[in-house]
Design a protein around this motif. Sequence first.
Motif, short mmCIF file in Angstrom:
data_model
loop_
_atom_site.label_atom_id
_atom_site.label_comp_id
_atom_site.label_asym_id
_atom_site.label_seq_id
_atom_site.Cartn_x
_atom_site.Cartn_y
_atom_site.Cartn_z
N THR A 25 0.83 -1.21 0.00
CA THR A 25 0.00 0.00 0.00
C THR A 25 0.86 1.26 0.00
O THR A 25 0.60 2.20 -0.75
CB THR A 25 -0.93 0.00 1.22
OG1 THR A 25 -1.81 -1.12 1.15
CG2 THR A 25 -1.75 1.28 1.28
N PHE A 26 1.90 1.27 0.83
CA PHE A 26 2.74 2.47 0.89
C PHE A 26 3.61 2.60 -0.36
O PHE A 26 3.91 3.73 -0.76
CB PHE A 26 3.57 2.47 2.17
CG PHE A 26 2.85 3.12 3.32
CD1 PHE A 26 3.02 4.47 3.60
CD2 PHE A 26 1.98 2.40 4.10
CE1 PHE A 26 2.35 5.08 4.64
CE2 PHE A 26 1.30 2.99 5.15
CZ PHE A 26 1.48 4.34 5.42
N ALA A 27 4.02 1.50 -0.95
CA ALA A 27 4.76 1.59 -2.22
C ALA A 27 3.87 2.24 -3.29
O ALA A 27 4.33 3.11 -4.06
CB ALA A 27 5.21 0.20 -2.67
N VAL A 32 1.93 7.23 -6.32
CA VAL A 32 0.91 8.26 -6.55
C VAL A 32 1.49 9.64 -6.28
O VAL A 32 1.28 10.59 -7.05
CB VAL A 32 -0.33 8.00 -5.67
CG1 VAL A 32 -1.28 9.19 -5.73
CG2 VAL A 32 -1.04 6.73 -6.11
N CYS A 33 2.23 9.77 -5.19
CA CYS A 33 2.86 11.06 -4.85
C CYS A 33 3.82 11.50 -5.96
O CYS A 33 3.89 12.69 -6.30
CB CYS A 33 3.61 10.96 -3.53
SG CYS A 33 2.55 10.81 -2.08
N ILE A 48 10.42 19.39 -8.46
CA ILE A 48 9.94 19.25 -7.09
C ILE A 48 8.67 18.41 -7.13
O ILE A 48 7.71 18.74 -7.83
CB ILE A 48 9.65 20.63 -6.47
CG1 ILE A 48 10.94 21.46 -6.41
CG2 ILE A 48 9.04 20.48 -5.09
CD1 ILE A 48 10.72 22.90 -5.97
N THR A 49 8.66 17.31 -6.39
CA THR A 49 7.50 16.41 -6.35
C THR A 49 7.13 16.09 -4.91
O THR A 49 7.80 16.51 -3.97
CB THR A 49 7.81 15.09 -7.09
OG1 THR A 49 8.71 14.31 -6.27
CG2 THR A 49 8.45 15.34 -8.44
N LEU A 50 6.08 15.29 -4.76
CA LEU A 50 5.67 14.83 -3.43
C LEU A 50 6.27 13.47 -3.08
O LEU A 50 5.86 12.86 -2.08
CB LEU A 50 4.14 14.76 -3.35
CG LEU A 50 3.40 16.08 -3.19
CD1 LEU A 50 1.90 15.86 -3.19
CD2 LEU A 50 3.82 16.79 -1.90
N GLN A 51 7.21 12.99 -3.87
CA GLN A 51 7.84 11.70 -3.58
C GLN A 51 8.36 11.63 -2.15
O GLN A 51 8.16 10.63 -1.45
CB GLN A 51 9.00 11.46 -4.55
CG GLN A 51 8.66 10.67 -5.78
CD GLN A 51 9.88 10.55 -6.68
OE1 GLN A 51 10.54 11.53 -6.97
NE2 GLN A 51 10.16 9.35 -7.13
N VAL A 84 6.45 4.86 -12.72
CA VAL A 84 6.00 5.30 -11.39
C VAL A 84 6.91 6.36 -10.78
O VAL A 84 6.68 6.81 -9.67
CB VAL A 84 5.91 4.10 -10.42
CG1 VAL A 84 4.85 3.12 -10.87
CG2 VAL A 84 7.26 3.40 -10.28
N PHE A 85 7.95 6.77 -11.51
CA PHE A 85 8.82 7.82 -11.01
C PHE A 85 8.27 9.18 -11.44
O PHE A 85 7.27 9.26 -12.16
CB PHE A 85 10.25 7.63 -11.53
CG PHE A 85 10.92 6.39 -11.01
CD1 PHE A 85 10.69 5.94 -9.71
CD2 PHE A 85 11.78 5.65 -11.81
CE1 PHE A 85 11.32 4.79 -9.22
CE2 PHE A 85 12.41 4.51 -11.34
CZ PHE A 85 12.17 4.08 -10.04
#
Length: 200
Positions: A25-27, A32-33, A48-51, A84-85
Amino acid sequence: MAGGRAGAAVAPRTHVATDVALVATFAAFIAVCALLPAIHVAAMAVPITLQTFGVMLAGVVLGARRGVLAVLLYLAVGLAGLPVFAEGTGGLAVVGKPSFGYLLAFPVAAAIAGALVSLGRRVRAGRLPLVVFGAAMAGSLLATHPLGIAVMGWRLDMTPAQAIATGATFLPGDVVKNVLVAVVASAVFRAFPDMLYRRR
């Protein structure tokens, strides 16, 4: 005795299933972030991302071991080719990008943040957000920024001073994201105390 043995056998399987579900789930959450719209700053090769928000949240909520596993699963999926990056990229081509150092730092950052929250989990409830924030900032300052800046400077042929000055652009955003990590994680811990006090 038979019933006792059966119960003992079920409990570890339940823990494993829970761990697998949380890690997956967290992966997915980190992915998504990363895929949310990135912010591009002039002259910055790394968006700049929410990663980092997802990475730090995984570390502080899941603990060091499971947090690292969640980040490693995310990285494995991305390096295997799934987009997904940041900016929908994936595959081994990201190894040659200036941002690759940040990806390398993510598991270490999650481990640091998760371990520090585990050490400070017995503080009074009102101080827990400060502990979480401090742990997340430690992960950022001890792992994400040093390794990310080093690789970025190397790939872009920057002097150390140039690389540090460029990397410092990310610091205000990381402070804001880590405040959000503290708020979200504290709410999770209030709703599910076992996530904090029975970390595996």
